[in-house]
Structure formats: structure tokens, C-alpha cells
Design an enzyme around this catalytic site. Sequence first.
Site, short mmCIF file in Angstrom:
data_model
loop_
_atom_site.label_atom_id
_atom_site.label_comp_id
_atom_site.label_asym_id
_atom_site.label_seq_id
_atom_site.Cartn_x
_atom_site.Cartn_y
_atom_site.Cartn_z
N GLU A 191 -1.82 -2.46 -8.26
CA GLU A 191 -3.01 -2.80 -7.46
C GLU A 191 -3.47 -1.51 -6.79
OE1 GLU A 191 -3.51 -2.92 -3.87
OE2 GLU A 191 -1.60 -1.89 -3.58
N SER A 206 0.84 -1.19 0.00
CA SER A 206 0.00 0.00 0.00
C SER A 206 0.88 1.25 0.00
CB SER A 206 -0.97 -0.03 1.19
OG SER A 206 -2.00 0.92 1.03
N HIS A 254 -4.94 -5.28 -1.65
CA HIS A 254 -5.85 -5.12 -0.51
C HIS A 254 -6.92 -6.21 -0.59
CE1 HIS A 254 -3.89 -1.20 -0.88
NE2 HIS A 254 -4.27 -0.94 0.37
#
Length: 306
Positions: A208, A110, A277
Site C-alpha cells: 500500500e 506507514s 492510508h
Amino acid sequence: MKRQVKRLQRGDTIGIIAPASPPNEKFLNKSLEFLQELGLDYRFGDSLLNVDGYLAGTDDERLNDLHQMFAAPDIAGIFCACGGYGTARYADRIDFDLIAQNPKVFWGYSDITYLHTAIGKYADIMTFHGPMLASDVGKGTFQEKSAEMFQQLFAPSILHYDDTFGPIQTFMPGQCQGELTGGNLSLLASSIGTPFEVETFGKILLIEDIDEEPYRVDGMLNQLRLAGKLQGVVGIIIGDFSHAEPKRKESQTLDEVFGHYFDDLHVPIVKDVKIGHCQPHFAVPLGAHAFLDADERTFSIQRGVR
């Protein structure tokens, strides 16, 4: 390829830091049971539980935790508690020589993407894109398949992804090989024009994200396109894009957005891969050599530890 780092062993101590936002303490504490199951001891960074608005302490405090954990000879690896926001705020003050001289496991994803890219670029070591302690491990939704991914840190092995782990679809056919790079698309886009922008030429790009509508993904991919970051890739792995449903009725689909930017590249591409995620979460060493077979809907990645 980037340099491999030393493998972990049972009895090792890992450092736990929050390089961006503060972790949920309940989930963090729950995750410590998993570390014990792995046979690992742990040490909290000084600012791990600090709160400065949406940040886990000041920039200086979070940077100091990062430096201390890399410098400490008794810390064998570093696991990030969570992502959120904030790693880019101190990227220009990271002591990359310190990290290069003390290579060790560094694990997260992330917002941690900014650190993956910066460390890979300036310290030349492999880092690991994988589930984090408070964000994933400590939650009831954490899956055994995700837990098994941590074993790559103890026993060097080639990682292999196919539909036995999770869905994977061919977006563009073909085969390719190259160094794996990338991570969270928002962070990759925000790095453009900085000394820490992602290097993609001759590499397989992983992307992502979460909570980004198609028009937002469109804008970020266009940023990469205009910066010349798409033209040099040899392949693309499209990871999980959860909660990406458009809020407006008139919208392109994510596949239409991906097609607009990727169809003319004529490189192998797979999509719907369980990286990001999501659960399960396939953890990968960034900077390692990878082989992508979009025809057979599979890819393999060389080990990240020695």
C-alpha cells in the site's frame, strides 16, 4: 509463521510512542477517548511530544522509547501515534533480543513498516498493521469499521475480508496460502540491500502507499523485482494507493504498472483492498498465516494474539 503475542485485556496499560515523526497533538489527545472506551490505560513515551525537525526527537530518544516500552513489564502493548519518517535511522541499533524476550502487541503502519519487517525478522513475533492514534483514530474521518479492528487484540479470532468491509477486485485469479508480509511499498523498497529487507519467498505480499504517482510506484516495484522479491511470492494483496493520480498528462495507470510487474507471476492477486492510508482501514497481523481466494474476492488471516 511468527510467534503470536499475548492478548490485551481491559485495564491493561499500553505505551504510546512516535517512532518516526511528531504527532499532531490535537488528534493525539482526541484519540485518548477511544483508548478509554477500549478499557485501556496509557503511558506516553518520554519523547512522544518532542520535535526535532521532521523527527519526534533524536534517534536516541525515539529508540529509547521503543526499548523502554518493550522492556516495561506493566506495558501490555505498544501503539504508534503516527508514522511520517525516521524508523530506519536507528533500525541497526534495535535490541531485538529485548523484544524477543518481551513479546507484546505492536501496532502501526506507514513508516512503521520498517519496524514491522525488522521485528518480524529478528524477534520472530507477529506485529499489527493498523490505524494509528494521531494519524487516524483522533480524526473526525475515523470510521466504526476501523475501530472494530482493534477488537482482534482482545479476543483471538480469524479475520475475514470481503466486499462487506470495502471494495475488493480480482487482479489475477487463483487461491493461495502463506505467511502475510509487507506493508508500505516505499519502506519495503528502501529496505532492499539492508539487513532489514523484506522476505517474500513463499509468502503473501501486502503493499500500500500514498501520494505516489504511477512512475514512482513503477520504480519501487522494479526495485523489488531486481532484488528477486517478486519471483517467490505466492500471492499479492494490493491495498489502498490514495492520491496516486499522475501530475503529467502522459502516464501509465496504476493498473498498467501493476500488470507490467505482476502478470507474469501467475499468482492470485486482489486489489483495491481497504488497507493503508484510507478509511475504513482493515488491520492485519503481519507474520500470521493467511488464505487468499482471488476468485471469490476474499481473504482470511489467522489470529495474531493468543
